[in-house]
Write a protein that holds these residues in place. Structure first.
Motif, PDB file in Angstrom:
ATOM      1  N   THR A 229      -1.420   4.840  18.733  1.00  0.00           N
ATOM      2  CA  THR A 229      -1.856   3.501  18.319  1.00  0.00           C
ATOM      3  C   THR A 229      -0.688   2.537  18.423  1.00  0.00           C
ATOM      4  OG1 THR A 229      -3.551   4.351  16.819  1.00  0.00           O
ATOM      5  CG2 THR A 229      -2.729   2.136  16.385  1.00  0.00           C
ATOM      6  N   SER A 230      -0.879   1.439  19.135  1.00  0.00           N
ATOM      7  CA  SER A 230       0.177   0.437  19.240  1.00  0.00           C
ATOM      8  C   SER A 230       0.333  -0.291  17.910  1.00  0.00           C
ATOM      9  CB  SER A 230      -0.161  -0.578  20.339  1.00  0.00           C
ATOM     10  OG  SER A 230       0.781  -1.634  20.332  1.00  0.00           O
ATOM     11  N   LEU A 231       1.572  -0.370  17.441  1.00  0.00           N
ATOM     12  CA  LEU A 231       1.862  -1.043  16.178  1.00  0.00           C
ATOM     13  C   LEU A 231       2.543  -2.390  16.398  1.00  0.00           C
ATOM     14  CD1 LEU A 231       3.058   2.013  14.044  1.00  0.00           C
ATOM     15  CD2 LEU A 231       0.823   0.923  14.044  1.00  0.00           C
ATOM     16  N   LYS A 232       2.481  -2.899  17.605  1.00  0.00           N
ATOM     17  CA  LYS A 232       3.095  -4.185  17.905  1.00  0.00           C
ATOM     18  C   LYS A 232       2.436  -5.294  17.080  1.00  0.00           C
ATOM     19  CE  LYS A 232       4.273  -7.336  21.683  1.00  0.00           C
ATOM     20  NZ  LYS A 232       4.205  -7.587  23.136  1.00  0.00           N
ATOM     21  N   GLY A 233       3.259  -6.010  16.295  1.00  0.00           N
ATOM     22  CA  GLY A 233       2.760  -7.092  15.460  1.00  0.00           C
ATOM     23  C   GLY A 233       2.101  -6.650  14.173  1.00  0.00           C
ATOM     24  N   ILE A 234       2.101  -5.346  13.885  1.00  0.00           N
ATOM     25  CA  ILE A 234       1.475  -4.828  12.661  1.00  0.00           C
ATOM     26  C   ILE A 234       2.519  -4.778  11.546  1.00  0.00           C
ATOM     27  CG2 ILE A 234       0.201  -2.913  11.635  1.00  0.00           C
ATOM     28  CD1 ILE A 234      -1.248  -4.481  13.882  1.00  0.00           C
ATOM     29  N   ASP A 235       2.184  -5.369  10.407  1.00  0.00           N
ATOM     30  CA  ASP A 235       3.129  -5.495   9.288  1.00  0.00           C
ATOM     31  C   ASP A 235       2.891  -4.401   8.254  1.00  0.00           C
ATOM     32  OD1 ASP A 235       4.819  -6.271   7.272  1.00  0.00           O
ATOM     33  OD2 ASP A 235       4.011  -8.292   7.049  1.00  0.00           O
ATOM     34  N   ILE A 236       3.858  -3.502   8.125  1.00  0.00           N
ATOM     35  CA  ILE A 236       3.804  -2.482   7.072  1.00  0.00           C
ATOM     36  C   ILE A 236       4.996  -2.633   6.130  1.00  0.00           C
ATOM     37  CG2 ILE A 236       2.536  -0.854   8.546  1.00  0.00           C
ATOM     38  CD1 ILE A 236       5.163   0.703   8.906  1.00  0.00           C
ATOM     39  N   SER A 237       5.692  -3.759   6.204  1.00  0.00           N
ATOM     40  CA  SER A 237       6.990  -3.926   5.546  1.00  0.00           C
ATOM     41  C   SER A 237       6.934  -3.843   4.023  1.00  0.00           C
ATOM     42  CB  SER A 237       7.627  -5.262   5.962  1.00  0.00           C
ATOM     43  OG  SER A 237       6.825  -6.362   5.543  1.00  0.00           O
ATOM     44  N   THR A 238       5.803  -4.158   3.418  1.00  0.00           N
ATOM     45  CA  THR A 238       5.721  -4.134   1.951  1.00  0.00           C
ATOM     46  C   THR A 238       5.112  -2.835   1.430  1.00  0.00           C
ATOM     47  OG1 THR A 238       3.549  -5.230   1.930  1.00  0.00           O
ATOM     48  CG2 THR A 238       5.498  -6.653   1.843  1.00  0.00           C
ATOM     49  N   SER A 239       4.792  -1.939   2.328  1.00  0.00           N
ATOM     50  CA  SER A 239       4.158  -0.680   1.917  1.00  0.00           C
ATOM     51  C   SER A 239       5.187   0.442   1.834  1.00  0.00           C
ATOM     52  CB  SER A 239       3.029  -0.313   2.891  1.00  0.00           C
ATOM     53  OG  SER A 239       1.968  -1.253   2.793  1.00  0.00           O
ATOM     54  N   GLU A 240       4.813   1.538   1.198  1.00  0.00           N
ATOM     55  CA  GLU A 240       5.752   2.633   0.990  1.00  0.00           C
ATOM     56  C   GLU A 240       5.260   3.920   1.640  1.00  0.00           C
ATOM     57  OE1 GLU A 240       5.541   4.591  -3.072  1.00  0.00           O
ATOM     58  OE2 GLU A 240       4.760   2.603  -3.580  1.00  0.00           O
ATOM     59  N   PHE A 241       6.206   4.679   2.183  1.00  0.00           N
ATOM     60  CA  PHE A 241       5.874   5.984   2.751  1.00  0.00           C
ATOM     61  C   PHE A 241       7.121   6.847   2.770  1.00  0.00           C
ATOM     62  CE2 PHE A 241       7.073   3.293   6.354  1.00  0.00           C
ATOM     63  CZ  PHE A 241       7.971   4.097   7.042  1.00  0.00           C
ATOM     64  N   GLY A 242       6.892   8.154   2.684  1.00  0.00           N
ATOM     65  CA  GLY A 242       7.982   9.108   2.867  1.00  0.00           C
ATOM     66  C   GLY A 242       7.947   9.642   4.282  1.00  0.00           C
TER      67      GLY A 242
ATOM     68  N   CYS B 213       0.835  -1.201   0.000  1.00  0.00           N
ATOM     69  CA  CYS B 213       0.000   0.000   0.000  1.00  0.00           C
ATOM     70  C   CYS B 213       0.872   1.255   0.000  1.00  0.00           C
ATOM     71  CB  CYS B 213      -0.894   0.009   1.242  1.00  0.00           C
ATOM     72  SG  CYS B 213      -2.143  -1.303   1.304  1.00  0.00           S
ATOM     73  N   ASN B 214       0.272   2.378  -0.353  1.00  0.00           N
ATOM     74  CA  ASN B 214       0.924   3.669  -0.187  1.00  0.00           C
ATOM     75  C   ASN B 214       0.352   4.291   1.089  1.00  0.00           C
ATOM     76  OD1 ASN B 214       1.610   6.447  -0.250  1.00  0.00           O
ATOM     77  ND2 ASN B 214       1.858   6.382  -2.470  1.00  0.00           N
ATOM     78  N   ILE B 215       1.172   4.372   2.124  1.00  0.00           N
ATOM     79  CA  ILE B 215       0.713   4.887   3.410  1.00  0.00           C
ATOM     80  C   ILE B 215       1.438   6.191   3.756  1.00  0.00           C
ATOM     81  CG2 ILE B 215       0.018   2.626   4.282  1.00  0.00           C
ATOM     82  CD1 ILE B 215       2.610   2.537   5.913  1.00  0.00           C
ATOM     83  N   ASP B 216       1.863   6.929   2.750  1.00  0.00           N
ATOM     84  CA  ASP B 216       2.587   8.168   2.975  1.00  0.00           C
ATOM     85  C   ASP B 216       1.719   9.154   3.769  1.00  0.00           C
ATOM     86  OD1 ASP B 216       4.795   9.897   2.698  1.00  0.00           O
ATOM     87  OD2 ASP B 216       3.798  10.951   1.053  1.00  0.00           O
ATOM     88  N   GLY B 217       2.274   9.684   4.823  1.00  0.00           N
ATOM     89  CA  GLY B 217       1.569  10.674   5.629  1.00  0.00           C
ATOM     90  C   GLY B 217       0.540  10.090   6.580  1.00  0.00           C
ATOM     91  N   ILE B 218       0.495   8.774   6.707  1.00  0.00           N
ATOM     92  CA  ILE B 218      -0.491   8.133   7.573  1.00  0.00           C
ATOM     93  C   ILE B 218      -0.233   8.491   9.034  1.00  0.00           C
ATOM     94  CG2 ILE B 218       0.753   5.976   8.035  1.00  0.00           C
ATOM     95  CD1 ILE B 218      -1.895   4.491   7.409  1.00  0.00           C
ATOM     96  N   ASN B 219      -1.294   8.572   9.816  1.00  0.00           N
ATOM     97  CA  ASN B 219      -1.168   8.930  11.228  1.00  0.00           C
ATOM     98  C   ASN B 219      -1.498   7.736  12.118  1.00  0.00           C
ATOM     99  OD1 ASN B 219      -1.053  10.219  13.715  1.00  0.00           O
ATOM    100  ND2 ASN B 219      -3.105  11.118  13.521  1.00  0.00           N
TER     101      ASN B 219
END
Length: 211
Positions: A166-179, A156-162
């Motif tokens: 929010t706890s991100l423990k165990g959340i996978d964003i490794s294949t997504s892109e952001f600046g 996904c494109n998650i640039d600028g996401i907030n």
């Protein structure tokens, strides 16, 4: 990650979305709605279940406290829709536009967003359990103070996401892109990221990386 898919009956009758007004309580089920236009409406506590909705538009419509169970939405426009305090279970959004959609305080479980646009969408104070965002646009989306369980962001494109508070423990964003990305540092622990993302996040933390 495997999630439960919508459970649909083998046969669905054709229906108009306006049929929602035929019952005392606004509900539709066991049907296929196509090419509906339901823009700029306000209707509370709608109950949609065991149905498919295609090529339809619900722009700027308010559906507070909507109940969605076993529904497939394909090529639908939900721009600026209000799904606040919604209960959404076993629902698939495919090729949909959800620009600015409001999921605040919603409860989503076994929900997938595939090849969809969710830029500027808001999920503040929502609970997401087994939710998959795949090949979707989430630029400047807001997940402030959310509960995320088994939620993944695939390509996904998650640039600028907030993600603040929010706890991100165990959340996978490794294949997504952001600046750029907004996070609460103490809640970043356990987030699954790629090497390049780790370098980017280090920069956001003010670290100076030397080769």
């Amino acid at each position: 990650m495997k999630i439960e898919q919508p459970k649909l009956p083998k046969e669905l009758v054709s229906a108009s979305f306006q049929d929602i007004y035929l019952e005392e309580d606004p509900e539709l089920s066991h049907c296929h709605v196509s090419n509906a236009t339901f823009d700029y409406e306000t209707i509370e506590r709608v109950d949609l279940s065991s149905m498919i909705v295609t090529n339809s538009t619900f722009q700027h419509t308010a559906f507070p406290r909507i109940q969605l169970t076993d529904v497939v939405f394909e090529k639908c426009d939900f721009s600026n829709v209000d799904f606040s305090q919604a209960n959404i279970h076993r629902v698939h959004f495919k090729d949909c536009k959800l620009l600015g959609a409001n999921f605040t305080e919603g409860r989503l479980s076994n929900v997938s967003f595939e090849n969809s646009v969710l830029n500027l969408s808001t999920f503040g104070d929502a609970s997401l359990n087994k939710v998959v965002f795949e090949k979707s646009m989430l630029k400047n989306a807001d997940f402030y103070n959310c509960t995320l369980v088994k939620t993944v962001y695939l390509s996904c494109n998650i640039d600028g996401i907030n993600f603040e508070e929010t706890s991100l423990k165990g959340i996978d964003i490794s294949t997504s892109e952001f600046g750029e990305i907004q996070v609460t540092m103490e809640k970043l622990r356990g987030c699954e990221v790629s090497v390049n993302q780790a370098i980017n996040l280090a920069g956001l933390m003010g670290l100076v990386i030397k080769e």
